[in-house]
Motif scaffolding. Structure first.
Motif, PDB file in Angstrom:
ATOM      1  N   GLY A   1       0.785  -1.230   0.000  1.00 26.74           N
ATOM      2  CA  GLY A   1       0.000   0.000   0.000  1.00 26.74           C
ATOM      3  C   GLY A   1       0.817   1.281   0.000  1.00 26.74           C
ATOM      4  N   LEU A   2       2.048   1.216  -0.502  1.00 28.39           N
ATOM      5  CA  LEU A   2       2.890   2.408  -0.546  1.00 28.39           C
ATOM      6  C   LEU A   2       2.758   3.167  -1.865  1.00 28.39           C
ATOM      7  CD1 LEU A   2       6.118   0.988   1.144  1.00 28.39           C
ATOM      8  CD2 LEU A   2       4.247   2.271   2.186  1.00 28.39           C
ATOM      9  N   VAL A   3       2.435   2.448  -2.942  1.00 28.41           N
ATOM     10  CA  VAL A   3       2.257   3.077  -4.249  1.00 28.41           C
ATOM     11  C   VAL A   3       0.969   2.558  -4.889  1.00 28.41           C
ATOM     12  CG1 VAL A   3       4.717   3.461  -4.726  1.00 28.41           C
ATOM     13  CG2 VAL A   3       3.652   1.317  -5.428  1.00 28.41           C
ATOM     14  N   GLU A   4       0.495   3.338  -5.862  1.00 31.98           N
ATOM     15  CA  GLU A   4      -0.661   2.952  -6.674  1.00 31.98           C
ATOM     16  C   GLU A   4      -0.204   2.913  -8.117  1.00 31.98           C
ATOM     17  OE1 GLU A   4      -3.167   6.294  -5.859  1.00 31.98           O
ATOM     18  OE2 GLU A   4      -4.199   5.238  -4.239  1.00 31.98           O
ATOM     19  N   SER A   5      -0.800   2.016  -8.893  1.00 39.98           N
ATOM     20  CA  SER A   5      -0.428   1.953 -10.305  1.00 39.98           C
ATOM     21  C   SER A   5      -1.558   2.487 -11.163  1.00 39.98           C
ATOM     22  CB  SER A   5      -0.087   0.515 -10.711  1.00 39.98           C
ATOM     23  OG  SER A   5      -1.218  -0.319 -10.570  1.00 39.98           O
ATOM     24  N   THR A   6      -1.169   3.096 -12.277  1.00 38.61           N
ATOM     25  CA  THR A   6      -2.110   3.602 -13.267  1.00 38.61           C
ATOM     26  C   THR A   6      -1.736   2.963 -14.587  1.00 38.61           C
ATOM     27  OG1 THR A   6      -2.210   5.713 -12.105  1.00 38.61           O
ATOM     28  CG2 THR A   6      -3.031   5.679 -14.371  1.00 38.61           C
ATOM     29  N   ARG A   7      -2.699   2.328 -15.239  1.00 39.43           N
ATOM     30  CA  ARG A   7      -2.428   1.650 -16.508  1.00 39.43           C
ATOM     31  C   ARG A   7      -2.645   2.584 -17.693  1.00 39.43           C
ATOM     32  NH1 ARG A   7      -3.235  -4.302 -16.497  1.00 39.43           N
ATOM     33  NH2 ARG A   7      -3.143  -4.927 -14.330  1.00 39.43           N
ATOM     34  N   GLY A   8      -2.124   2.155 -18.822  1.00 41.78           N
ATOM     35  CA  GLY A   8      -2.378   2.863 -20.068  1.00 41.78           C
ATOM     36  C   GLY A   8      -1.341   3.916 -20.394  1.00 41.78           C
ATOM     37  N   PRO A   9      -1.551   4.615 -21.520  1.00 38.77           N
ATOM     38  CA  PRO A   9      -0.619   5.675 -21.911  1.00 38.77           C
ATOM     39  C   PRO A   9      -0.554   6.739 -20.819  1.00 38.77           C
ATOM     40  CG  PRO A   9      -2.164   5.189 -23.679  1.00 38.77           C
ATOM     41  CD  PRO A   9      -2.635   4.446 -22.478  1.00 38.77           C
ATOM     42  N   GLY A  10       0.630   7.144 -20.470  1.00 38.77           N
ATOM     43  CA  GLY A  10       0.794   8.129 -19.406  1.00 38.77           C
ATOM     44  C   GLY A  10       0.688   7.505 -18.031  1.00 38.77           C
ATOM     45  N   GLY A  11       0.618   6.184 -17.964  1.00 37.21           N
ATOM     46  CA  GLY A  11       0.494   5.482 -16.686  1.00 37.21           C
ATOM     47  C   GLY A  11       1.830   5.325 -15.992  1.00 37.21           C
ATOM     48  N   GLY A  12       1.785   4.705 -14.849  1.00 38.07           N
ATOM     49  CA  GLY A  12       2.985   4.487 -14.053  1.00 38.07           C
ATOM     50  C   GLY A  12       2.595   4.339 -12.599  1.00 38.07           C
ATOM     51  N   TYR A  13       3.469   4.771 -11.713  1.00 43.50           N
ATOM     52  CA  TYR A  13       3.239   4.645 -10.275  1.00 43.50           C
ATOM     53  C   TYR A  13       3.234   6.004  -9.603  1.00 43.50           C
ATOM     54  CZ  TYR A  13       3.750  -0.383 -10.574  1.00 43.50           C
ATOM     55  OH  TYR A  13       3.555  -1.700 -10.872  1.00 43.50           O
ATOM     56  N   SER A  14       2.408   6.121  -8.590  1.00 40.27           N
ATOM     57  CA  SER A  14       2.369   7.323  -7.760  1.00 40.27           C
ATOM     58  C   SER A  14       2.243   6.873  -6.302  1.00 40.27           C
ATOM     59  CB  SER A  14       1.196   8.225  -8.163  1.00 40.27           C
ATOM     60  OG  SER A  14      -0.007   7.497  -8.177  1.00 40.27           O
TER      61      SER A  14
END
Length: 173
Positions: free
Chosen positions: A53-66
């Motif tokens: 639970g330290l990072v969240e992922s975002t999929r797709g173009p422009g995605g990554g971790y925050s």
């Protein structure tokens, strides 16, 4: 708790994400290039960081971790514990040493110290050292799948094994 190369890379990558938290998700490929860390190794680390639970992922173009929560609420102990948690076998083996009280005391002091250091402090330390973050790309720049390529590339290589074999065989005439 132990400090290893794995935990050092995890802390480095988390600082990188925190430095860019106002720019949206950070791709692992970009972190890999900036810090010369293998992409597959980063994928393993971030899988563990996400599970904790330290990072969240975002999929797709422009995605990554925050970051999944404020950098002030993430400690070095959280990061190190997420990627370097001892296995059950290692924990059981540590209990058998005659000097286990010494190691338990050292471990407790190290854990207390790591809990006192927030990710926000590490980011502030990097900024005082002069670390700068590249500017965000201009919003008018087309990115992603639908962007028109800047130039076309003409490929003259054979496009199959059969074409390759044909190009290597002497012509019969």
């Amino acid at each position: 708790m132990r400090l290893s190369t794995k935990s050092r890379f995890a802390v480095t990558a988390m600082i990188d994400v925190a430095l860019r938290e106002d720019r949206g998700p950070v791709s692992l490929a970009a972190i890999s290039v900036r810090h010369q860390i293998s992409l597959s190794y980063l994928e393993q680390l971030f899988s563990k960081l996400r599970q904790q639970g330290l990072v969240e992922s975002t999929r797709g173009p422009g995605g990554g971790y925050s970051l999944s929560r404020n950098a002030e609420k993430i400690t070095m102990a959280d990061i190190v514990g997420a990627v370097d948690a001892p296995s059950e076998e290692e924990a059981a083996a540590e209990g058998g040493w005659m000097s286990s009280e010494l190691w338990a005391s050292l471990n407790e002091k190290m854990l207390t110290h790591l809990q006192s250091i927030s990710l926000r402090q590490l980011v502030a330390e990097q900024r005082t050292k002069g670390v700068t973050v590249e500017p965000a790309p201009a919003p008018s720049v087309k990115r992603g799948v639908f962007a028109k390529p800047k130039s076309t590339l003409k490929i003259t290589a054979p496009n199959s094994v059969f074409a390759l074999a044909g190009s290597l065989m002497p012509s019969r005439g």
